[in-house]
Design a protein around this motif. Structure first.
Motif, PDB file in Angstrom:
ATOM      1  N   GLU A 251       0.816  -1.215   0.000  1.00  0.00           N
ATOM      2  CA  GLU A 251       0.000   0.000   0.000  1.00  0.00           C
ATOM      3  C   GLU A 251       0.851   1.267   0.000  1.00  0.00           C
ATOM      4  O   GLU A 251       0.474   2.283  -0.599  1.00  0.00           O
ATOM      5  CB  GLU A 251      -0.946   0.009   1.208  1.00  0.00           C
ATOM      6  CG  GLU A 251      -0.239   0.001   2.560  1.00  0.00           C
ATOM      7  CD  GLU A 251      -1.212   0.179   3.724  1.00  0.00           C
ATOM      8  OE1 GLU A 251      -2.084   1.063   3.629  1.00  0.00           O
ATOM      9  OE2 GLU A 251      -1.082  -0.562   4.714  1.00  0.00           O
ATOM     10  N   ASN A 252       2.010   1.211   0.644  1.00  0.00           N
ATOM     11  CA  ASN A 252       2.850   2.405   0.698  1.00  0.00           C
ATOM     12  C   ASN A 252       3.542   2.678  -0.638  1.00  0.00           C
ATOM     13  O   ASN A 252       3.709   3.831  -1.032  1.00  0.00           O
ATOM     14  CB  ASN A 252       3.886   2.263   1.814  1.00  0.00           C
ATOM     15  CG  ASN A 252       3.260   2.396   3.184  1.00  0.00           C
ATOM     16  OD1 ASN A 252       2.680   3.429   3.514  1.00  0.00           O
ATOM     17  ND2 ASN A 252       3.343   1.338   3.981  1.00  0.00           N
ATOM     18  N   ALA A 255       0.866   4.066  -2.772  1.00  0.00           N
ATOM     19  CA  ALA A 255       0.598   5.443  -2.347  1.00  0.00           C
ATOM     20  C   ALA A 255       1.688   6.382  -2.858  1.00  0.00           C
ATOM     21  O   ALA A 255       1.412   7.528  -3.244  1.00  0.00           O
ATOM     22  CB  ALA A 255       0.510   5.509  -0.824  1.00  0.00           C
ATOM     23  N   TRP A 259       1.307   9.563  -5.316  1.00  0.00           N
ATOM     24  CA  TRP A 259       1.888  10.869  -4.962  1.00  0.00           C
ATOM     25  C   TRP A 259       2.798  11.366  -6.088  1.00  0.00           C
ATOM     26  O   TRP A 259       2.765  12.537  -6.459  1.00  0.00           O
ATOM     27  CB  TRP A 259       2.682  10.721  -3.663  1.00  0.00           C
ATOM     28  CG  TRP A 259       3.389  11.965  -3.224  1.00  0.00           C
ATOM     29  CD1 TRP A 259       2.896  12.962  -2.443  1.00  0.00           C
ATOM     30  CD2 TRP A 259       4.740  12.343  -3.551  1.00  0.00           C
ATOM     31  NE1 TRP A 259       3.840  13.945  -2.255  1.00  0.00           N
ATOM     32  CE2 TRP A 259       4.989  13.586  -2.932  1.00  0.00           C
ATOM     33  CE3 TRP A 259       5.748  11.762  -4.300  1.00  0.00           C
ATOM     34  CZ2 TRP A 259       6.207  14.248  -3.036  1.00  0.00           C
ATOM     35  CZ3 TRP A 259       6.965  12.419  -4.411  1.00  0.00           C
ATOM     36  CH2 TRP A 259       7.182  13.644  -3.787  1.00  0.00           C
ATOM     37  N   GLU A 282       1.192  15.606   1.363  1.00  0.00           N
ATOM     38  CA  GLU A 282       0.149  15.073   0.479  1.00  0.00           C
ATOM     39  C   GLU A 282       0.193  13.548   0.388  1.00  0.00           C
ATOM     40  O   GLU A 282      -0.735  12.932  -0.131  1.00  0.00           O
ATOM     41  CB  GLU A 282       0.312  15.659  -0.928  1.00  0.00           C
ATOM     42  CG  GLU A 282       0.180  17.176  -0.979  1.00  0.00           C
ATOM     43  CD  GLU A 282       0.596  17.728  -2.340  1.00  0.00           C
ATOM     44  OE1 GLU A 282       0.891  16.906  -3.245  1.00  0.00           O
ATOM     45  OE2 GLU A 282       0.637  18.960  -2.496  1.00  0.00           O
ATOM     46  N   PHE A 283       1.273  12.963   0.878  1.00  0.00           N
ATOM     47  CA  PHE A 283       1.429  11.509   0.799  1.00  0.00           C
ATOM     48  C   PHE A 283       0.445  10.820   1.736  1.00  0.00           C
ATOM     49  O   PHE A 283       0.341  11.159   2.915  1.00  0.00           O
ATOM     50  CB  PHE A 283       2.863  11.129   1.169  1.00  0.00           C
ATOM     51  CG  PHE A 283       3.119   9.650   1.208  1.00  0.00           C
ATOM     52  CD1 PHE A 283       3.186   8.913   0.041  1.00  0.00           C
ATOM     53  CD2 PHE A 283       3.294   8.993   2.422  1.00  0.00           C
ATOM     54  CE1 PHE A 283       3.425   7.547   0.071  1.00  0.00           C
ATOM     55  CE2 PHE A 283       3.536   7.638   2.468  1.00  0.00           C
ATOM     56  CZ  PHE A 283       3.598   6.908   1.292  1.00  0.00           C
ATOM     57  N   LYS A 284      -0.280   9.835   1.231  1.00  0.00           N
ATOM     58  CA  LYS A 284      -1.299   9.132   2.013  1.00  0.00           C
ATOM     59  C   LYS A 284      -0.936   7.649   2.128  1.00  0.00           C
ATOM     60  O   LYS A 284      -1.435   6.800   1.391  1.00  0.00           O
ATOM     61  CB  LYS A 284      -2.674   9.277   1.352  1.00  0.00           C
ATOM     62  CG  LYS A 284      -3.101  10.717   1.083  1.00  0.00           C
ATOM     63  CD  LYS A 284      -3.175  11.536   2.366  1.00  0.00           C
ATOM     64  CE  LYS A 284      -3.614  12.976   2.065  1.00  0.00           C
ATOM     65  NZ  LYS A 284      -3.591  13.826   3.277  1.00  0.00           N
ATOM     66  N   GLY A 285      -0.036   7.348   3.035  1.00  0.00           N
ATOM     67  CA  GLY A 285       0.346   5.962   3.277  1.00  0.00           C
ATOM     68  C   GLY A 285       0.295   5.659   4.759  1.00  0.00           C
ATOM     69  O   GLY A 285       0.125   6.559   5.590  1.00  0.00           O
ATOM     70  N   SER A 286       0.474   4.393   5.108  1.00  0.00           N
ATOM     71  CA  SER A 286       0.441   4.018   6.526  1.00  0.00           C
ATOM     72  C   SER A 286       1.743   4.374   7.232  1.00  0.00           C
ATOM     73  O   SER A 286       1.791   4.473   8.455  1.00  0.00           O
ATOM     74  CB  SER A 286       0.162   2.518   6.667  1.00  0.00           C
ATOM     75  OG  SER A 286       1.176   1.759   6.030  1.00  0.00           O
ATOM     76  N   SER A 288       5.313   7.091   7.206  1.00  0.00           N
ATOM     77  CA  SER A 288       5.631   8.466   6.821  1.00  0.00           C
ATOM     78  C   SER A 288       6.281   8.477   5.441  1.00  0.00           C
ATOM     79  O   SER A 288       6.847   7.471   4.988  1.00  0.00           O
ATOM     80  CB  SER A 288       6.578   9.105   7.835  1.00  0.00           C
ATOM     81  OG  SER A 288       7.876   8.548   7.728  1.00  0.00           O
TER      82      SER A 288
END
Length: 349
Positions: A251-252, A255, A259, A282-286, A288
């Motif tokens: 998922e990262n 993501a 991005w 703006e990054f949307k991951g689980s 950082s």
């Protein structure tokens, strides 16, 4: 700028050629091709100088001659030679300058001959008379003795220098160093990697240079023209790419791709230096952004490049410096097609 091509030979002929260790076959072939095409010969003074230095094993002076012909800044000729031959740079330059003056050649290699610059003629002479071959051989020998980290740095540089091996034009083989150095610091977990870059200079693989125009002024890391075959081999080496099919479902990673693709698709994302933290948000991951970035850089999947500040010149406006995030060319080639196949397999067509 040197290019490569291959020829097919009968096995017996190749065997006989290999038995003649006294002949530089690359040099012999180049000379035969030039005669066949009736190409203009080099000025005798340059030809004699190169052959004289080669035959007397003056490799330091030949490297100095190459740097004079290749680099934009004469001050950086001194800087690179001092890294390679500590304490001897001035002596080597003075001796070479004296030899050039004796032959009526401007030590700065300014001027031209029959419409061609002296710099280009010198580089052609170094190629034609086997000096490039010897330089390349020496670099290969030195790299073979280096550890994994140094070789991975060479691989990383190849990802900056080359976008596609099959482009119709030769890549420039030079980069503004900020992005590369930042990527290298992350990849190797080091705060200062200048000594590693200088190690590559000492090996003879790259050199420091300086570019200056009305719009730009910045340092460069320049790949050696004679090392193009080496960079090409590293460029296609998949052993430095830590990739598994699980990444396609991570998922990262997905993501990060989302991005990355906000502005120019998956080619790259350019972010003004002062706006970087805002863009990271703006990054949307689980995890950082910095954690994911570090992992992807260490796996050889992502690199950071840099656009330096551009001054306003004429009608062109000024531009602040930008960090450039992008996939390494080999990751783009190896991963993106699989990602597309994975996505298509989920569609019910």
């Amino acid at each position: 700028m040197a290019s490569m091509f291959s020829i097919r030979l009968p096995k017996k002929l190749l065997k006989r050629m290999r038995e003649r260790k006294d002949i530089n076959w690359a040099e012999a072939l180049r000379e035969a091709i030039r005669r066949t095409l009736n190409e203009p010969i080099l000025p005798v003074t340059i030809e004699n100088l190169i052959c004289s230095l080669r035959d007397s094993n003056e490799w330091g002076m030949l490297l100095c001659l190459y740097l004079k012909a290749e680099l934009l800044s004469p001050h950086y000729v001194v800087r690179n030679l001092e890294i390679i031959y500590p304490g001897r740079a001035t002596e080597i330059i003075d001796r070479l300058n004296s030899m050039l003056r004796e032959r009526g050649i401007d030590p700065s290699l300014s001027g031209s001959f029959e419409g061609r610059t002296l710099r280009d003629l010198v580089k052609e002479g170094l190629l034609m008379y086997g000096v490039y071959d010897e330089f390349e051989k020496e670099v290969r020998e030195k790299l073979s003795k280096e550890n994994w980290d140094i070789n991975k740095v060479v691989w990383l540089l190849s990802q900056y220098f080359i976008e596609d091996l099959y482009m119709e034009y030769e890549p420039a083989f030079s980069i503004e160093p900020h992005g590369f150095i930042r990527t290298l610091e992350i990849m190797l977990d080091k705060e200062d990697v200048t000594n590693i870059v200088n190690k590559l200079v000492k090996i003879g693989l790259v050199f420091w240079d300086y570019y200056s125009s009305r719009a730009y002024s910045h340092e460069m890391i320049k790949g050696a023209d004679y090392a193009r075959p080496i960079f090409a081999e590293f460029f296609t080496n998949k052993s430095y790419l830590n990739y598994s099919t699980d990444l396609l479902k991570d998922e990262n990673f997905l993501a990060f791709l989302k991005w990355l693709s906000r502005e120019y698709g998956l080619d790259f994302r350019a972010i003004m230096e002062y706006a970087e933290e805002r863009a990271k948000a703006e990054f949307k991951g689980s995890k950082s952004f910095d954690e994911v970035l570090e992992e992807l850089i260490k796996r050889g999947i992502v690199l950071i490049d840099y656009w330096p500040h551009r001054r306003r010149v004429g009608r062109r406006s000024s531009m602040p410096p930008h960090w450039i995030y992008k996939l390494t060319p080999i990751a783009k080639r190896e991963i993106l097609p699989r990602l597309l196949i994975e996505a298509l397999s989920k569609l019910q067509l």
